[in-house]
Scaffold this motif. Structure first.
Motif, PDB file in Angstrom:
ATOM      1  N   LEU A  46     -43.675 -23.746  12.577  1.00  0.00           N
ATOM      2  CA  LEU A  46     -42.617 -22.789  13.801  1.00  0.00           C
ATOM      3  C   LEU A  46     -41.954 -21.401  13.110  1.00  0.00           C
ATOM      4  CD1 LEU A  46     -45.758 -23.924  16.922  1.00  0.00           C
ATOM      5  CD2 LEU A  46     -46.029 -21.986  15.940  1.00  0.00           C
ATOM      6  N   SER A  47     -41.235 -23.040  13.109  1.00  0.00           N
ATOM      7  CA  SER A  47     -40.058 -22.527  13.010  1.00  0.00           C
ATOM      8  C   SER A  47     -39.998 -21.393  11.863  1.00  0.00           C
ATOM      9  CB  SER A  47     -38.755 -23.246  12.915  1.00  0.00           C
ATOM     10  OG  SER A  47     -37.317 -23.487  12.385  1.00  0.00           O
ATOM     11  N   THR A  97     -40.952 -18.466  12.634  1.00  0.00           N
ATOM     12  CA  THR A  97     -40.892 -17.382  13.436  1.00  0.00           C
ATOM     13  C   THR A  97     -39.764 -16.446  13.513  1.00  0.00           C
ATOM     14  OG1 THR A  97     -40.857 -19.686  15.076  1.00  0.00           O
ATOM     15  CG2 THR A  97     -39.551 -17.840  16.060  1.00  0.00           C
ATOM     16  N   ALA A 109     -35.306 -20.055  17.422  1.00  0.00           N
ATOM     17  CA  ALA A 109     -35.923 -20.681  18.489  1.00  0.00           C
ATOM     18  C   ALA A 109     -34.638 -20.595  19.614  1.00  0.00           C
ATOM     19  CB  ALA A 109     -36.265 -22.110  17.904  1.00  0.00           C
ATOM     20  N   SER A 113     -34.416 -17.056  20.996  1.00  0.00           N
ATOM     21  CA  SER A 113     -35.539 -16.929  21.682  1.00  0.00           C
ATOM     22  C   SER A 113     -36.432 -17.562  22.881  1.00  0.00           C
ATOM     23  CB  SER A 113     -37.060 -16.816  20.458  1.00  0.00           C
ATOM     24  OG  SER A 113     -36.946 -18.374  20.362  1.00  0.00           O
ATOM     25  N   ARG A 114     -35.920 -18.840  22.982  1.00  0.00           N
ATOM     26  CA  ARG A 114     -35.750 -19.759  24.303  1.00  0.00           C
ATOM     27  C   ARG A 114     -34.812 -19.188  25.051  1.00  0.00           C
ATOM     28  NH1 ARG A 114     -37.287 -24.569  20.079  1.00  0.00           N
ATOM     29  NH2 ARG A 114     -39.230 -24.397  19.544  1.00  0.00           N
ATOM     30  N   ASN A 167     -48.611 -20.516  22.562  1.00  0.00           N
ATOM     31  CA  ASN A 167     -47.941 -20.497  21.476  1.00  0.00           C
ATOM     32  C   ASN A 167     -46.808 -19.720  22.003  1.00  0.00           C
ATOM     33  OD1 ASN A 167     -49.003 -21.749  19.759  1.00  0.00           O
ATOM     34  ND2 ASN A 167     -50.324 -20.121  18.703  1.00  0.00           N
ATOM     35  N   ARG A 168     -47.068 -18.855  22.741  1.00  0.00           N
ATOM     36  CA  ARG A 168     -45.536 -17.839  23.548  1.00  0.00           C
ATOM     37  C   ARG A 168     -45.210 -18.200  24.682  1.00  0.00           C
ATOM     38  NH1 ARG A 168     -44.487 -12.434  23.755  1.00  0.00           N
ATOM     39  NH2 ARG A 168     -43.709 -11.345  26.147  1.00  0.00           N
ATOM     40  N   THR A 189     -42.769 -20.621  22.365  1.00  0.00           N
ATOM     41  CA  THR A 189     -42.081 -20.547  21.112  1.00  0.00           C
ATOM     42  C   THR A 189     -40.318 -19.465  22.120  1.00  0.00           C
ATOM     43  OG1 THR A 189     -43.434 -19.202  19.835  1.00  0.00           O
ATOM     44  CG2 THR A 189     -41.284 -17.698  20.209  1.00  0.00           C
ATOM     45  N   HIS A 190     -41.012 -19.358  24.276  1.00  0.00           N
ATOM     46  CA  HIS A 190     -39.948 -18.497  24.046  1.00  0.00           C
ATOM     47  C   HIS A 190     -39.188 -19.654  25.234  1.00  0.00           C
ATOM     48  CE1 HIS A 190     -40.054 -14.106  23.103  1.00  0.00           C
ATOM     49  NE2 HIS A 190     -42.032 -14.808  23.298  1.00  0.00           N
TER      50      HIS A 190
END
Length: 299
Positions: free
Chosen positions: A114-115, A118, A122, A125-126, A216-217, A220-221
């Motif tokens: 995922l990293s 993306t 990360a 976005s988080r 997943n959203r 990610t956030h």
């Protein structure tokens, strides 16, 4: 109009033949998806709300299932409905192979993938958003509210956001709009929260992990923490809140709870951290959560 003969020797139009092919294709994909996930038909029936008899007809290529029911089956199998009805064979696609490898990989490998995929870091976005996931009764709301007060940051329950948007309690949302309608409102509420908060603690309903795009959203956030407990403590805490529904007239409630925990464990394990509240007081769990947030630099 061109006609063909089916295996019974009956004349069928090209259009009817295409429909038969579609029904057979959907049935085969449902069966294979269920087999690959190791889900008994009875469990798929419980998750989708479609009767075992209907599922058996569907898998045999005999069920002219409605779009609404097919959507429920696709959702329960963690697939999009297009995956079931598309003409291209999904079993030979590169995307499916990647998806299967991702699904069976350990949590650390999944995070690395995922990293890599993306488009933005990360951490960016988080931001400073923290989300508590897990089944009802683990302590998400209690710990989230107390941690927010202690840290001086907002605490939000996603279901309250949904209620505010819909203008009615979640139970009524489910009654009026059904599971699909609730999931749409849930996804919209999550998007609003992301857009309006850079620093916060969010608690979400346990079933959000069953909607791949929304979950997943969220992953990610948010910096995610799986708050968990033993099945017995989950049930006891819900009853302590005055809700007798989990046990009322349902002697198999505990077995069902254990089954849900088992089926979702891999999904909850995608969270960055976990916090086991079993056998601990609120103060002890709060201290552990605060230390975890501080040590991981979530804020």
């Amino acid at each position: 109009m061109a006609e063909i003969t089916n295996f019974r020797g009956e004349a069928r139009s090209d259009e009817a033949s295409h429909v038969d092919d579609l029904i057979a294709r959907v049935g085969e994909r449902v069966r294979r998806a269920r087999d690959r996930k190791g889900i008994p038909r009875r469990v798929l029936s419980e998750k989708s709300g479609v009767s075992p008899r209907y599922l058996a007809q569907l898998e045999a290529g005999e069920g002219n299932i409605s779009i609404g029911l097919l959507q429920k089956v696709a959702h329960a199998l963690d697939h999009k409905i297009e995956w079931l009805v598309g003409e291209d064979d999904p079993w030979t696609s590169e995307a499916l192979r990647v998806a299967d490898l991702f699904r069976t990989a350990d949590a650390g490998t999944q995070r690395q993938v995922l990293s890599t995929l993306t488009p933005e870091p990360a951490a960016q976005s988080r931001a400073h958003r923290i989300c508590l996931v897990g089944l009802r009764g683990a302590g998400k709301s209690t710990l989230g509210r107390r941690a927010g007060e202690a840290l001086g940051i907002p605490f939000v329950e996603l279901n309250r956001e949904i209620e505010e948007q819909a203008g009615m309690p979640v139970d009524e949302v489910m009654a009026f709009y059904g599971q699909e309608g609730y999931r749409r409102l849930e996804a919209q509420a999550l998007s609003r929260v992301i857009a309006t908060h850079d620093t916060m603690i969010l608690a979400v309903a346990g079933g959000i992990v069953a909607e791949p795009e929304t979950y997943n959203r969220l992953l990610t956030h948010f910096h995610t923490i799986w708050v968990k407990a033993t099945p017995a403590e989950h049930m006891a805490r819900v009853r302590e809140q005055g809700d007798e529904r989990p046990m009322a007239g349902n002697p198999e409630a505990m077995d069902q709870l254990k089954s849900i925990l088992t089926s979702r464990e891999a999904l909850y394990d995608k969270a960055l951290e976990s916090l086991d509240t079993s056998g601990k007081t609120e103060d002890e769990s709060l201290a552990e959560m605060s230390a975890l947030i501080r040590e991981r630099g979530f804020l």
